[in-house]
Design a protein around this motif. Structure first.
Motif, short mmCIF file in Angstrom:
data_model
loop_
_atom_site.label_atom_id
_atom_site.label_comp_id
_atom_site.label_asym_id
_atom_site.label_seq_id
_atom_site.Cartn_x
_atom_site.Cartn_y
_atom_site.Cartn_z
N UNK A 218 0.84 -1.20 0.00
CA UNK A 218 0.00 0.00 0.00
C UNK A 218 0.88 1.25 0.00
N UNK A 219 0.45 2.24 -0.78
CA UNK A 219 1.16 3.54 -0.83
C UNK A 219 2.66 3.37 -1.07
N UNK A 220 2.98 2.70 -2.14
CA UNK A 220 4.39 2.42 -2.44
C UNK A 220 5.14 3.71 -2.78
N UNK B 65 10.44 -1.21 -7.21
CA UNK B 65 10.47 -1.75 -8.57
C UNK B 65 10.40 -3.27 -8.51
N UNK B 66 9.57 -3.86 -9.35
CA UNK B 66 9.42 -5.31 -9.37
C UNK B 66 10.57 -5.91 -10.18
N UNK B 67 11.06 -7.06 -9.72
CA UNK B 67 12.10 -7.78 -10.46
C UNK B 67 11.68 -9.24 -10.57
N UNK C 297 -2.02 -4.81 -4.68
CA UNK C 297 -1.35 -3.53 -4.86
C UNK C 297 -2.41 -2.43 -4.71
N UNK C 298 -2.21 -1.55 -3.76
CA UNK C 298 -3.15 -0.46 -3.52
C UNK C 298 -2.38 0.85 -3.49
N UNK C 299 -2.71 1.74 -4.42
CA UNK C 299 -2.00 3.02 -4.56
C UNK C 299 -0.51 2.80 -4.71
N UNK C 300 -0.15 1.92 -5.63
CA UNK C 300 1.25 1.64 -5.94
C UNK C 300 1.47 1.82 -7.44
N UNK C 301 1.63 3.05 -7.91
CA UNK C 301 1.78 3.30 -9.36
C UNK C 301 3.17 2.95 -9.86
N UNK C 302 3.50 1.67 -9.82
CA UNK C 302 4.80 1.21 -10.28
C UNK C 302 4.63 0.46 -11.60
N UNK D 171 -2.93 1.22 -9.21
CA UNK D 171 -1.57 0.69 -9.15
C UNK D 171 -1.13 0.13 -10.50
N UNK D 172 0.17 -0.13 -10.61
CA UNK D 172 0.78 -0.78 -11.77
C UNK D 172 0.59 -0.01 -13.07
N UNK D 173 0.19 1.25 -12.97
CA UNK D 173 0.13 2.19 -14.09
C UNK D 173 -0.76 1.70 -15.23
N UNK D 174 -0.36 0.69 -15.95
CA UNK D 174 -1.14 0.25 -17.10
C UNK D 174 -0.99 -1.25 -17.27
N UNK D 175 -2.13 -1.91 -17.51
CA UNK D 175 -2.12 -3.36 -17.66
C UNK D 175 -2.70 -3.75 -19.03
#
Length: 436
Positions: A103-105, A110-112, A127-132, A153-157
């Motif tokens: 939450x709130x990243x 960054x994911x690896x 993922x909640x409020x994590x625009x990564x 979160x996650x910007x675009x899927x």
């Protein structure tokens, strides 16, 4: 003499044997009677809740720049920055993550692929409020996940990215743009899905023709879906919640909507649906929430709605309904929310609901048609009358009396004025004669 020596030798041998037997008995007595001996203390055990997380998974969390405690499996402290919410199994010597909520990243998270491989024991990931930036999950993690949540979160899927979660039973994606030609790209391969939310995701296309039979919750609101509602959607006998609001759906509401016998919440608001409310809705005994607002529904509002005993939320505003509202005050008071305004051809019976209700529609005249609105008032009084959209001045006999009393007073005033002038003329004539 020899006999005497032999006798002494036998005595000494017997004494030596007796001493040896006694010593042996004394040495073995503690173990020969275990019931009376104290049991050995077991080694101290570590409670499950304090067992440490697998070092590989702890390193994976740290490599993602996710702030964690030394033991994420322990409940986080109430004060200070809370680490991610985690749930672990009870395996020993190290526990493993089964659920993780981020939450709130911060921007440096960054994911690896390497880290996600170490987290493949997860069955729930949020993922909640994590625009990564998202990356492709390793196959082990995609297969193990039963619940996936992504909110802002996650910007675009993409639909293909989500479709790899083929064993998911609960899928929630909200306020995230999804690139896909339709929801079917995501849902067609999810054979175990029970609950799906794809809301405010900029989804286009049409509703799927095939649905997983075990679905109990469907929310596809706030997208760009078009076309009609497929009849196949009404075959989900376990469906309790259906929200298709804020799309571009057209045509009519399926007449088989009443086949959803478990339905409790139905929202089709803000679409372009036309036609009438299907009579089959009367067959939904558990329905508590019905929102059909902001469509193009017409004809009259059916009487059966007032017989739906569990209904608590009813919104029929912003349509083209006509005729007389079939509800009485008892039914309306039993609702927590009731909206029916912005239906210009709909009116209410004043004898049933009174003349001062505020419904946003006109009262009916003697022909059952909406009464015309009162003439527009000047701007100085517009603020005071802005909430009188139901024309509640109609039927007020007191107001009518006041309205008709205005001309009578004017006529009376004119008559008194003329009489005074005549009297003055007569008086002046008489006064002139007397002066002669």
């Amino acid at each position: 003499m020899a006999l005497y020596l032999l006798f002494l030798l036998c005595v000494l041998s017997a004494a030596t044997f007796s001493f040896s037997s006694g010593a042996g008995t004394a040495a073995t007595s503690p173990t020969s009677s275990p019931a009376t001996a104290p049991a050995p203390k077991p080694p101290p055990s570590t409670p499950i809740s304090s067992a440490a997380l697998d070092p590989k998974q702890l390193s994976a969390l740290e490599s993602l720049n996710i702030p964690t405690s030394k033991n994420p499996c322990s409940p986080p402290p109430r004060s200070g920055g809370a680490p991610p919410t985690a749930t672990c199994d009870s395996s020993r010597p190290f526990r493993h993550l089964v659920s993780l909520t981020l939450t709130n990243c911060s921007d440096d998270v960054a994911l690896s692929l390497t880290a996600l491989k170490s987290l493949s024991t997860l069955t729930s990931l949020s993922f909640i409020d994590c625009p990564i930036s998202p990356i492709r999950f390793p196959p082990e993690l995609s297969s193990n996940l039963r619940s996936f949540t992504c909110i802002s979160s996650l910007k675009k899927l993409t639909g293909v990215w989500l479709s790899r979660l083929h064993n998911a039973t609960d899928l929630t994606v909200s306020r995230v743009s999804i690139t896909a030609s339709g929801p079917w790209v995501i849902l067609s391969g999810m054979k175990f899905l029970h609950s799906v939310t794809l809301s405010q995701a900029n989804l286009s296309g049409v509703l799927p023709k095939h649905w997983q039979p075990n679905l109990t919750y469907v929310d596809l609101s706030g997208n760009n879906l078009k076309g009609k509602i497929p009849a196949s959607l009404t075959r989900l006998e376990n469906l309790a919640h259906l929200n298709l609001s804020s799309n571009s759906l057209n045509d009519t509401i399926p007449s088989s909507i009443g086949d959803l016998s478990a339905l409790q919440n139905l929202s089709l608001a803000k679409n372009s649906l036309s036609g009438s409310i299907p009579e089959s809705l009367a067959a939904l005994p558990a329905l508590t929430h019905l929102d059909l607002s902001s469509n193009q529904l017409n004809e009259s509002i059916p009487n059966f709605i007032r017989d739906m005993k569990k209904l608590k939320y009813l919104n029929l505003a912003g349509n083209n309904f006509r005729g007389v509202l079939p509800f009485n005050s008892t039914f309306i008071k039993g609702l927590e929310v009731f909206k029916v305004g912005d239906n210009s051809n709909l009116c209410y019976n004043r004898t049933t609901l009174g003349s001062k209700v505020k419904l946003g529609i006109a009262p009916c005249d003697k022909h059952g048609l909406p009464m015309s609105p009162p003439p527009a008032k000047d701007s100085s009084s517009s603020d005071d009358s802005s909430d009188s959209s139901d024309y509640d001045d109609y039927g007020n006999s007191e107001g009518k009396k006041k309205h008709h009393s205005g001309p009578n007073k004017v006529v009376l005033g004119v008559a008194i004025g003329l009489a005074s002038i005549v009297f003055l003329i007569v008086f002046l004539v008489c006064l002139a004669k007397c002066c002669k």
